[in-house]
Design a protein around this motif. Structure first.
Motif, PDB file in Angstrom:
ATOM      1  N   THR A 104       0.814  -1.213   0.000  1.00 26.09           N
ATOM      2  CA  THR A 104       0.000   0.000   0.000  1.00 26.09           C
ATOM      3  C   THR A 104       0.847   1.262   0.000  1.00 26.09           C
ATOM      4  OG1 THR A 104      -0.100   0.068   2.422  1.00 26.09           O
ATOM      5  CG2 THR A 104      -1.788  -1.222   1.275  1.00 26.09           C
ATOM      6  N   GLY A 105       2.149   1.126   0.265  1.00 26.62           N
ATOM      7  CA  GLY A 105       3.004   2.301   0.350  1.00 26.62           C
ATOM      8  C   GLY A 105       2.710   3.140   1.567  1.00 26.62           C
ATOM      9  N   SER A 106       2.263   2.490   2.648  1.00 24.07           N
ATOM     10  CA  SER A 106       1.943   3.219   3.873  1.00 24.07           C
ATOM     11  C   SER A 106       2.249   2.352   5.095  1.00 24.07           C
ATOM     12  CB  SER A 106       0.473   3.647   3.893  1.00 24.07           C
ATOM     13  OG  SER A 106      -0.375   2.505   3.863  1.00 24.07           O
ATOM     14  N   ILE A 107       2.701   2.999   6.161  1.00 24.25           N
ATOM     15  CA  ILE A 107       2.918   2.331   7.440  1.00 24.25           C
ATOM     16  C   ILE A 107       2.187   3.121   8.520  1.00 24.25           C
ATOM     17  CG2 ILE A 107       5.150   1.358   6.762  1.00 24.25           C
ATOM     18  CD1 ILE A 107       6.506   3.558   8.408  1.00 24.25           C
ATOM     19  N   CYS A 108       2.051   2.521   9.681  1.00 25.61           N
ATOM     20  CA  CYS A 108       1.289   3.156  10.771  1.00 25.61           C
ATOM     21  C   CYS A 108       2.141   3.242  12.028  1.00 25.61           C
ATOM     22  CB  CYS A 108       0.023   2.358  11.052  1.00 25.61           C
ATOM     23  SG  CYS A 108      -0.974   2.984  12.430  1.00 25.61           S
ATOM     24  N   LEU A 109       2.116   4.398  12.671  1.00 24.68           N
ATOM     25  CA  LEU A 109       2.714   4.577  13.991  1.00 24.68           C
ATOM     26  C   LEU A 109       1.585   4.594  15.006  1.00 24.68           C
ATOM     27  CD1 LEU A 109       4.982   5.216  16.001  1.00 24.68           C
ATOM     28  CD2 LEU A 109       4.731   7.637  15.392  1.00 24.68           C
ATOM     29  N   SER A 133       8.393  12.337  13.560  1.00 26.18           N
ATOM     30  CA  SER A 133       9.246  13.054  12.606  1.00 26.18           C
ATOM     31  C   SER A 133      10.415  12.180  12.165  1.00 26.18           C
ATOM     32  CB  SER A 133       9.757  14.362  13.219  1.00 26.18           C
ATOM     33  OG  SER A 133      10.667  14.113  14.286  1.00 26.18           O
ATOM     34  N   GLY A 134      10.948  11.362  13.082  1.00 25.64           N
ATOM     35  CA  GLY A 134      12.018  10.452  12.716  1.00 25.64           C
ATOM     36  C   GLY A 134      11.554   9.369  11.761  1.00 25.64           C
ATOM     37  N   VAL A 135      10.375   8.823  12.019  1.00 26.79           N
ATOM     38  CA  VAL A 135       9.799   7.806  11.132  1.00 26.79           C
ATOM     39  C   VAL A 135       9.568   8.399   9.747  1.00 26.79           C
ATOM     40  CG1 VAL A 135       7.805   6.311  10.721  1.00 26.79           C
ATOM     41  CG2 VAL A 135       8.738   6.534  13.036  1.00 26.79           C
ATOM     42  N   GLU A 136       9.028   9.606   9.695  1.00 27.47           N
ATOM     43  CA  GLU A 136       8.727  10.247   8.408  1.00 27.47           C
ATOM     44  C   GLU A 136       9.987  10.519   7.599  1.00 27.47           C
ATOM     45  OE1 GLU A 136       4.570  12.655   9.219  1.00 27.47           O
ATOM     46  OE2 GLU A 136       6.455  13.601   9.791  1.00 27.47           O
ATOM     47  N   ASN A 137      11.094  10.858   8.281  1.00 23.81           N
ATOM     48  CA  ASN A 137      12.344  11.104   7.561  1.00 23.81           C
ATOM     49  C   ASN A 137      12.780   9.883   6.764  1.00 23.81           C
ATOM     50  OD1 ASN A 137      12.525  13.696   8.477  1.00 23.81           O
ATOM     51  ND2 ASN A 137      14.376  13.395   9.695  1.00 23.81           N
ATOM     52  N   VAL A 138      12.655   8.707   7.383  1.00 23.93           N
ATOM     53  CA  VAL A 138      13.056   7.472   6.711  1.00 23.93           C
ATOM     54  C   VAL A 138      12.018   7.073   5.660  1.00 23.93           C
ATOM     55  CG1 VAL A 138      13.567   5.016   7.044  1.00 23.93           C
ATOM     56  CG2 VAL A 138      14.375   6.700   8.710  1.00 23.93           C
ATOM     57  N   ASP A 157       9.192   6.925  -0.471  1.00 25.40           N
ATOM     58  CA  ASP A 157       7.898   7.412  -0.977  1.00 25.40           C
ATOM     59  C   ASP A 157       6.753   6.711  -0.257  1.00 25.40           C
ATOM     60  OD1 ASP A 157       8.970   9.193  -2.853  1.00 25.40           O
ATOM     61  OD2 ASP A 157       9.283   7.575  -4.293  1.00 25.40           O
ATOM     62  N   CYS A 158       6.924   6.551   1.039  1.00 19.82           N
ATOM     63  CA  CYS A 158       5.945   5.830   1.861  1.00 19.82           C
ATOM     64  C   CYS A 158       5.250   6.812   2.805  1.00 19.82           C
ATOM     65  CB  CYS A 158       6.662   4.734   2.660  1.00 19.82           C
ATOM     66  SG  CYS A 158       5.573   3.733   3.693  1.00 19.82           S
ATOM     67  N   SER A 159       3.954   6.701   2.915  1.00 21.82           N
ATOM     68  CA  SER A 159       3.182   7.549   3.823  1.00 21.82           C
ATOM     69  C   SER A 159       3.184   6.969   5.235  1.00 21.82           C
ATOM     70  CB  SER A 159       1.737   7.680   3.340  1.00 21.82           C
ATOM     71  OG  SER A 159       1.681   8.222   2.039  1.00 21.82           O
ATOM     72  N   VAL A 160       3.104   7.853   6.228  1.00 19.62           N
ATOM     73  CA  VAL A 160       3.063   7.435   7.629  1.00 19.62           C
ATOM     74  C   VAL A 160       1.772   7.944   8.248  1.00 19.62           C
ATOM     75  CG1 VAL A 160       4.213   7.481   9.872  1.00 19.62           C
ATOM     76  CG2 VAL A 160       5.580   7.571   7.766  1.00 19.62           C
ATOM     77  N   TYR A 161       1.010   7.044   8.838  1.00 17.78           N
ATOM     78  CA  TYR A 161      -0.235   7.405   9.516  1.00 17.78           C
ATOM     79  C   TYR A 161      -0.047   7.266  11.018  1.00 17.78           C
ATOM     80  CZ  TYR A 161      -2.502   7.237   4.957  1.00 17.78           C
ATOM     81  OH  TYR A 161      -2.853   7.476   3.653  1.00 17.78           O
TER      82      TYR A 161
END
Length: 337
Positions: free
Chosen positions: A55-60, A75-80, A85-89
């Protein structure tokens, strides 16, 4: 085409391919360019590896989404993730039970999950395994100790703080903790005991005050347990918000901080450097923790063998920031240790 085949074709290790994907800045430019050339030549896309659709997305997943440390972790997760090109929810618990929440998260078909928790149950972890959901713990969970995790060494942070206070002549140390994180509280108390033993003192651990949550109000209310009896030399709070409230109550009742009682925290929030007196605290490397946890998760998503075999634990050391609330009178405002 998988990561093992790419590594073989490029004549490099699987770990090198992983670093090119997740941490390109640490790979020699020539090696990075060579591996990328091989990947392009064979149409290898790590985000779509395997037969299952990505899906190109991960969840915190975090208990309190608005918490300062959670935001730093995010913010650290989003940097990686941005490099992939992966979204973070970001998903907060919102009062839901752990089982219901994890069931809902798994149903969203994220590529992976980072769980910011120190209390994940073994049954919940098993549910994620059975659902084939890659996950990493951003916290130390004794009940789920056999999974990939990245966490802060709270015992070492408490030890450094207690040692500093003891060196200042503060011998009667009390610990103010957040009751929602018993594992963290136990680690901090052990750090305090170790500092006492190293100083040649009787390791009694001092008195432990329990607050229902990490908030200014909870810290303010906890102070009345101290004001009603004999005062300690120092109070070490497990979070800056607790320390702010505790210090406010002491000052309102005429107790000099740090003259009579030193007050310290454990977050290094932005407010720590602007309150009066400025708060001595322990900096938690939450941003770095988020980056490390994300890299571990993407290794699992990409099927890196080392990530799927023996569970890895990465422990981050906190940093002591010395300011005026413990009695620092140096000509600079902040000392780093």
């Amino acid at each position: 085409m998988n990561v093992r085949e790419i590594a073989k074709l490029a004549n490099v290790s699987i770990a090198t391919v992983s670093r090119v994907v997740n941490r390109p800045e640490v790979v020699q430019p020539e090696t990075r360019a060579h591996v990328l050339t091989v990947m392009r030549a064979h149409n290898y896309n790590p985000a779509s590896r395997g037969t299952a659709a990505r899906t190109g997305s991960i969840c915190l997943l975090a208990g309190h989404a608005g918490d300062y440390l959670v935001q730093r972790l995010l913010s650290g997760v989003e940097n990686v993730a941005a490099q992939r090109d992966c979204s973070v929810y970001l998903c907060g618990t919102g009062g839901r039970s752990e089982e219901d929440l994890l069931r809902a998260v798994v149903g969203q078909r994220f590529d992976g999950l980072i769980i910011c928790s120190s209390s994940l149950g073994a049954e919940s972890a098993a549910h994620l395994v059975n659902a084939h959901m890659p996950f990493v713990l951003a916290g130390r969970c004794p009940a789920a100790a056999h999974f990939n995790a990245c966490y802060v060494n709270f015992e070492e942070g408490a030890y450094r703080m207690a040692r500093h206070l003891l060196e200042l002549g503060r011998k009667r140390l009390w610990l103010l903790t957040n009751g929602r994180r018993p594992n963290v509280s136990a680690s901090m108390q052990e750090g305090l005991l170790r500092a006492q033993r190293m100083a040649g003192l009787e390791p009694d651990g001092g008195r432990v005050l329990h607050a229902p949550e990490n908030s200014v109000h909870a810290g303010y209310e906890a102070a009345f347990e101290v004001l009603s009896g004999s005062l300690p030399d120092a109070v070490f709070a497990s979070g800056d918000e607790l320390a702010f409230g505790f210090m406010k109550a002491l000052l309102e009742h005429g107790v000099d901080v740090p003259g009579e009682v030193a007050v310290t925290g454990f977050t290094d929030s932005p407010t720590a450097g602007i309150v009066t007196p400025e708060l001595t605290t322990v900096e938690q490397p939450a941003h770095r923790q988020g980056m490390v946890a994300a890299r571990m998760l993407f290794d699992m998503i990409d099927g890196i063998p080392a990530a799927d075999a023996t569970p890895q634990e990465i422990v981050l050391l906190p940093k002591l920031k010395i300011r005026a609330s413990c009695g620092n009178r140096r000509h600079i405002n902040t000392l780093f240790e």
